[in-house]
Design an enzyme around this catalytic site. Structure first.
Site, mmCIF file in Angstrom:
data_model
loop_
_atom_site.group_PDB
_atom_site.id
_atom_site.type_symbol
_atom_site.label_atom_id
_atom_site.label_comp_id
_atom_site.label_asym_id
_atom_site.label_seq_id
_atom_site.Cartn_x
_atom_site.Cartn_y
_atom_site.Cartn_z
ATOM 1 N N LEU A 145 0.796 -1.237 0.093
ATOM 2 C CA LEU A 145 0.091 -0.144 0.101
ATOM 3 C C LEU A 145 0.806 1.218 -0.072
ATOM 4 O O LEU A 145 2.117 1.370 0.438
ATOM 5 C CB LEU A 145 -0.917 0.031 1.054
ATOM 6 C CG LEU A 145 -1.995 -1.028 1.496
ATOM 7 C CD1 LEU A 145 -2.737 -0.837 2.731
ATOM 8 C CD2 LEU A 145 -2.850 -1.024 0.328
ATOM 9 N N ASP A 146 0.411 2.232 -0.578
ATOM 10 C CA ASP A 146 1.264 3.557 -0.604
ATOM 11 C C ASP A 146 1.337 4.060 0.778
ATOM 12 O O ASP A 146 0.513 3.708 1.586
ATOM 13 C CB ASP A 146 0.555 4.661 -1.552
ATOM 14 C CG ASP A 146 0.469 4.303 -2.988
ATOM 15 O OD1 ASP A 146 1.332 3.575 -3.296
ATOM 16 O OD2 ASP A 146 -0.503 4.880 -3.693
ATOM 17 N N LYS A 147 2.376 4.894 0.989
ATOM 18 C CA LYS A 147 2.529 5.269 2.370
ATOM 19 C C LYS A 147 1.381 6.006 3.008
ATOM 20 O O LYS A 147 1.028 5.798 4.043
ATOM 21 C CB LYS A 147 3.692 6.395 2.503
ATOM 22 C CG LYS A 147 4.146 6.869 3.666
ATOM 23 C CD LYS A 147 5.249 7.952 3.553
ATOM 24 C CE LYS A 147 5.728 8.754 4.947
ATOM 25 N NZ LYS A 147 6.825 9.631 4.788
ATOM 26 N N THR A 149 -1.696 5.841 2.305
ATOM 27 C CA THR A 149 -2.958 4.892 2.190
ATOM 28 C C THR A 149 -3.076 4.247 3.563
ATOM 29 O O THR A 149 -2.245 3.424 3.884
ATOM 30 C CB THR A 149 -2.939 3.877 0.856
ATOM 31 O OG1 THR A 149 -2.833 4.832 -0.018
ATOM 32 C CG2 THR A 149 -4.360 3.114 0.899
ATOM 33 N N ARG A 247 -5.357 6.325 -8.112
ATOM 34 C CA ARG A 247 -5.172 7.762 -7.857
ATOM 35 C C ARG A 247 -4.961 8.148 -9.021
ATOM 36 O O ARG A 247 -5.525 9.344 -9.558
ATOM 37 C CB ARG A 247 -3.835 7.822 -7.207
ATOM 38 C CG ARG A 247 -3.911 7.570 -5.631
ATOM 39 C CD ARG A 247 -2.331 7.544 -5.040
ATOM 40 N NE ARG A 247 -1.968 8.782 -5.006
ATOM 41 C CZ ARG A 247 -0.642 8.940 -4.356
ATOM 42 N NH1 ARG A 247 0.006 7.965 -3.927
ATOM 43 N NH2 ARG A 247 -0.051 10.174 -4.581
#
Length: 318
Positions: A145-147, A149, A247
């Site tokens: 997961l993105d930082k 998120t 995104r």
């Protein structure tokens, strides 16, 4: 902080079980000897100090069931004092476990923390999890997961489970549902975005993803949940797993995610910051897949973080 080392290291004898079968010797040693430089590990293999069934092997050797590995005395840096876990991350790791059994666990990852170290970050969620569970022999990320998120993050506790779950993610065996707040009023109730994505690395080293016919296939389904005065709450379900997929596809719709500093709308973000809201509104709400052992359909839901819920509670519904 300075690393400490174990006193009087001794020869280790390790017998390979089913979990490690098929793994390369070097990768096995990297995991077993955390803190030892890779160059040092390759050196002891090359010199024959590491033996498999009393014989010399190359680093690329694939481990077999019941192989016996001799590992020479070697000082392993203890990282427990090197890495300081931030209180909020530690609390999430200890208190936000959604599900756990012998093969894997699901946790509700907090926003603001990378899932692993790298690119100037010394540590992330997985390194911190290994630190607070020093007796766990195997802990590996199944996906990322993105930082910024939050939400469902899957961690394997066995190599066999990791392989199984990787196969599910590579195919269509995992249903992923995210909650996102899009800028502006999105008037459609549902739309499937089928737009290929191309990943670029800027001179600064920053990753930017764009919609391009030269990119890899990417598909995301968006379903409207609620409309607000200047935003729209949606469920986003990615059918593929490209970098920054939701995104970029949201921005392609003309309704970027609120709080997205990379692909979002600067003016919208400024307005929401003035209301005290500063993070990306993207939350991995749900995972669904068949259990690796029982075959039972499993569904895991991560509670929406309070700061996101507070924002929704104060927005004007249309």
């Amino acid at each position: 902080m300075n690393a400490t080392t174990k006193d009087k290291p001794e020869v280790q004898w390790v017998q390979i079980d089913e979990e490690a079968v098929g793994q390369r010797l070097d990768n096995f040693l990297f995991t077993l000897l955390k803190g030892v430089p890779k160059t040092r590990i390759y050196r002891i293999v090359r010199k024959g100090e590491v033996r498999v069934n009393k014989g010399r092997v190359e680093a690329k050797y694939r481990l077999q069931l019941n192989d016996t590995i001799r590992i020479p005395p070697i000082r392993v840096a203890e990282r427990s004092e090197q890495m300081l876990i931030q209180p909020r991350l530690k609390s999430s790791l200890e208190n936000q476990i959604i599900y756990e059994d012998e093969g894997f666990l699901v946790l509700n990852k907090p926003a603001g923390f990378p899932v692993h170290g790298g690119s100037g970050v010394s540590s992330g969620v997985i390194e911190a999890l290994r630190q607070i569970r020093p007796d766990s022999r195997f802990l590996e990320l199944v996906h990322r997961l993105d930082k910024e998120t939050s939400g469902c993050l899957l961690v394997a506790k066995k190599r066999s489970i990791l392989k199984y779950l990787h196969e599910l993610f590579r195919g269509d065996g995992v249903e992923k549902t995210y909650m996102a707040l899009l800028a502006g009023q999105w008037r459609r109730k549902k739309q499937v975005v089928d737009a290929p994505l191309l990943k670029n690395i800027l001179k600064s080293g920053e990753r930017m993803v764009v919609v391009s016919n030269k990119g890899k296939p990417a598909q995301t389904s968006f379903v409207r949940l609620r409309k607000f005065a200047d935003a729209t709450l949606v469920h986003a379900s990615p059918k593929t797993g490209r970098t920054h997929q939701i995104r970029v596809h949201a921005a392609w719709l003309g309704h970027p995610i609120v709080g997205d500093d990379r692909y979002g709308d600067a003016e919208t973000n400024k307005i929401f910051r003035s209301r005290g809201y500063k993070r990306l509104f993207l939350h991995a709400e749900q995972l669904r897949f068949l259990h690796p052992v029982s075959g039972e359909l499993m569904q895991f839901n991560a509670t929406l973080p309070q700061e996101l819920q507070n924002l929704l509670d104060h927005e004007q519904t249309i």
